[in-house]
Design a protein around this motif. Structure first.
Motif, mmCIF file in Angstrom:
data_model
loop_
_atom_site.group_PDB
_atom_site.id
_atom_site.type_symbol
_atom_site.label_atom_id
_atom_site.label_comp_id
_atom_site.label_asym_id
_atom_site.label_seq_id
_atom_site.Cartn_x
_atom_site.Cartn_y
_atom_site.Cartn_z
ATOM 1 N N ASN A 1 49.351 24.333 39.439
ATOM 2 C CA ASN A 1 50.011 23.474 41.068
ATOM 3 C C ASN A 1 49.235 23.213 41.884
ATOM 4 N N GLN A 2 47.492 23.644 41.120
ATOM 5 C CA GLN A 2 47.162 22.097 42.871
ATOM 6 C C GLN A 2 46.086 23.531 43.173
ATOM 7 N N VAL A 3 46.095 24.440 42.290
ATOM 8 C CA VAL A 3 45.453 25.828 43.257
ATOM 9 C C VAL A 3 44.190 25.551 43.108
ATOM 10 N N LYS A 4 43.420 25.623 44.065
ATOM 11 C CA LYS A 4 41.612 25.372 43.772
ATOM 12 C C LYS A 4 40.796 26.585 43.194
ATOM 13 N N PRO A 5 40.543 26.563 42.080
ATOM 14 C CA PRO A 5 39.299 27.840 41.665
ATOM 15 C C PRO A 5 38.325 28.004 42.753
ATOM 16 N N MET A 6 37.821 29.009 43.507
ATOM 17 C CA MET A 6 36.874 29.026 43.923
ATOM 18 C C MET A 6 35.856 30.218 43.625
ATOM 19 N N SER A 7 34.870 29.562 43.692
ATOM 20 C CA SER A 7 33.714 30.584 42.804
ATOM 21 C C SER A 7 33.161 31.868 43.989
ATOM 22 N N LEU A 8 32.620 33.141 44.169
ATOM 23 C CA LEU A 8 32.445 33.441 45.298
ATOM 24 C C LEU A 8 30.766 34.486 45.285
ATOM 25 N N GLY A 9 30.405 34.279 43.888
ATOM 26 C CA GLY A 9 28.569 33.819 43.905
ATOM 27 C C GLY A 9 28.618 34.284 42.257
ATOM 28 N N PRO A 10 26.789 34.370 41.696
ATOM 29 C CA PRO A 10 26.663 34.311 41.103
ATOM 30 C C PRO A 10 27.254 35.884 39.868
ATOM 31 N N THR A 11 27.511 37.156 40.613
ATOM 32 C CA THR A 11 27.592 38.474 39.894
ATOM 33 C C THR A 11 29.755 38.402 40.247
ATOM 34 N N ILE A 12 29.854 39.190 39.281
ATOM 35 C CA ILE A 12 31.535 39.478 39.249
ATOM 36 C C ILE A 12 31.713 40.727 40.051
ATOM 37 N N LEU A 13 32.400 40.364 41.059
ATOM 38 C CA LEU A 13 32.425 41.297 41.820
ATOM 39 C C LEU A 13 34.028 41.992 41.768
ATOM 40 N N ARG A 14 34.071 43.540 42.176
ATOM 41 C CA ARG A 14 35.386 43.915 42.184
ATOM 42 C C ARG A 14 36.439 43.311 43.003
ATOM 43 N N ALA A 15 37.670 43.610 43.154
ATOM 44 C CA ALA A 15 38.596 42.842 43.396
ATOM 45 C C ALA A 15 38.442 43.575 44.854
ATOM 46 N N GLU A 16 38.599 44.406 45.268
ATOM 47 C CA GLU A 16 38.640 44.893 46.904
ATOM 48 C C GLU A 16 36.953 43.759 47.631
ATOM 49 N N THR A 17 35.783 43.991 46.475
ATOM 50 C CA THR A 17 34.871 42.861 47.712
ATOM 51 C C THR A 17 35.055 41.650 47.698
ATOM 52 N N ALA A 18 35.805 41.353 46.218
ATOM 53 C CA ALA A 18 35.865 39.715 45.808
ATOM 54 C C ALA A 18 36.808 39.408 47.517
ATOM 55 N N ALA A 19 37.858 40.072 48.410
ATOM 56 C CA ALA A 19 38.832 40.122 49.017
ATOM 57 C C ALA A 19 38.152 39.832 50.830
ATOM 58 N N ILE A 20 36.868 40.994 50.422
ATOM 59 C CA ILE A 20 36.183 40.516 51.860
ATOM 60 C C ILE A 20 35.079 39.227 51.543
ATOM 61 N N VAL A 21 34.831 39.340 50.436
ATOM 62 C CA VAL A 21 33.283 37.996 50.372
ATOM 63 C C VAL A 21 34.495 36.595 50.915
ATOM 64 N N GLY A 22 36.272 36.278 50.147
ATOM 65 C CA GLY A 22 36.342 35.666 49.449
ATOM 66 C C GLY A 22 36.767 34.848 51.383
ATOM 67 N N LEU A 23 37.895 36.226 51.991
ATOM 68 C CA LEU A 23 38.744 35.924 53.162
ATOM 69 C C LEU A 23 37.003 35.644 54.535
ATOM 70 N N THR A 24 35.651 36.138 53.905
ATOM 71 C CA THR A 24 34.602 35.795 54.992
ATOM 72 C C THR A 24 34.704 33.801 54.501
ATOM 73 N N LEU A 25 34.509 33.759 53.010
ATOM 74 C CA LEU A 25 34.175 31.903 53.388
ATOM 75 C C LEU A 25 34.996 31.193 53.770
#
Length: 235
Positions: free
Chosen positions: A203-227
């Motif tokens: 459905n044309q959703v873009k996969p986005m990496s948030l860095g070289p480590t695996i983040l917890r979901a709540e951390t990923a939300a902050i990092v993704g929103l900041t990017l």
């Protein structure tokens, strides 16, 4: 002493004196031990704030006089956060932080790996609890715009907008069209299932990496929103 700042929806059309809600009365009378003539600040979550003076404070109610009303530009990010339901304390923390960052809307989602999805009754109680978290975060961060909190939805039932980004370890840095609003999808612990990822990519959703480590979901939300916020020029 910092002027107390309180959420008061609907005051924008009031003139003169207003009776504050039980929530705000309790905070002023029981927590702050506020006195008559003390200054307070009210905001309605829709871009309006005002300076006010406590005219009367008793055991049962607080009456304030509105001195002026200020209109504020909407500075929220043009991003809706689709956050999978995770452990309650972590989900609550994420709600607080993304509100401080200025997210436009929050869409709780239920995915294949969501652990014990709450029933309708529990969701109703949680929704009220989540709304209070957003209010508290806006009071603290001096954000005059309350994020829209949407009803929880299953991932496969979401109506996807034109621009959707999915946090995914296998992705790359995702460039967005900053003229459009975005939906940022964050999966639960363990991420999205393979079937969910494949369906989203179709459905044309873009996969986005948030860095070289695996983040917890709540951390990923902050990092993704900041990017994304950086691309939109908000940070």
């Amino acid at each position: 002493m910092k002027t107390p700042r309180l959420y008061a929806d609907g005051f924008g059309h009031a003139v003169g004196e207003v009776i504050l809600t039980e929530r705000n009365h309790h905070y002023l009378a029981r927590v702050l031990r506020a006195k008559t003539s003390q200054s307070i600040e009210l905001f309605d979550g829709e871009g309006r704030s005002c300076q006010a003076i406590i005219k009367n404070i008793s055991k049962r109610k607080t009456i304030a006089e509105i001195l002026n009303v200020t209109e504020h530009k909407d500075r929220r990010l043009p991003v809706t956060l689709g956050l999978a339901l995770i452990k309650s304390d972590r989900f609550d923390w994420a709600l607080q932080k993304v509100t401080e960052l200025g997210v436009n809307a929050i869409q709780p989602i239920i995915t294949k790996f969501t652990d014990s999805p709450p029933n309708a009754s529990r969701l109703k109680k949680k929704w009220r609890h989540w709304q209070e978290i957003l209010v508290n975060a806006c009071e603290q961060s001096e954000n005059n715009w309350l994020p829209e909190l949407r009803k929880p939805s299953y991932l496969h039932e979401l109506v996807l907008p034109q621009q959707v980004v999915m946090a995914h370890p296998g992705g790359e840095f995702a460039y967005i069209d900053t003229a459009k609003e975005s939906l940022l999808l964050i999966g639960p612990e363990g991420g999205f299932s393979d079937d969910e990822v494949n369906s989203l990519v179709k459905n044309q959703v873009k996969p986005m990496s948030l860095g070289p480590t695996i983040l917890r979901a709540e951390t990923a939300a902050i990092v993704g929103l900041t990017l994304l916020g950086h691309q939109y020029g908000h940070y």
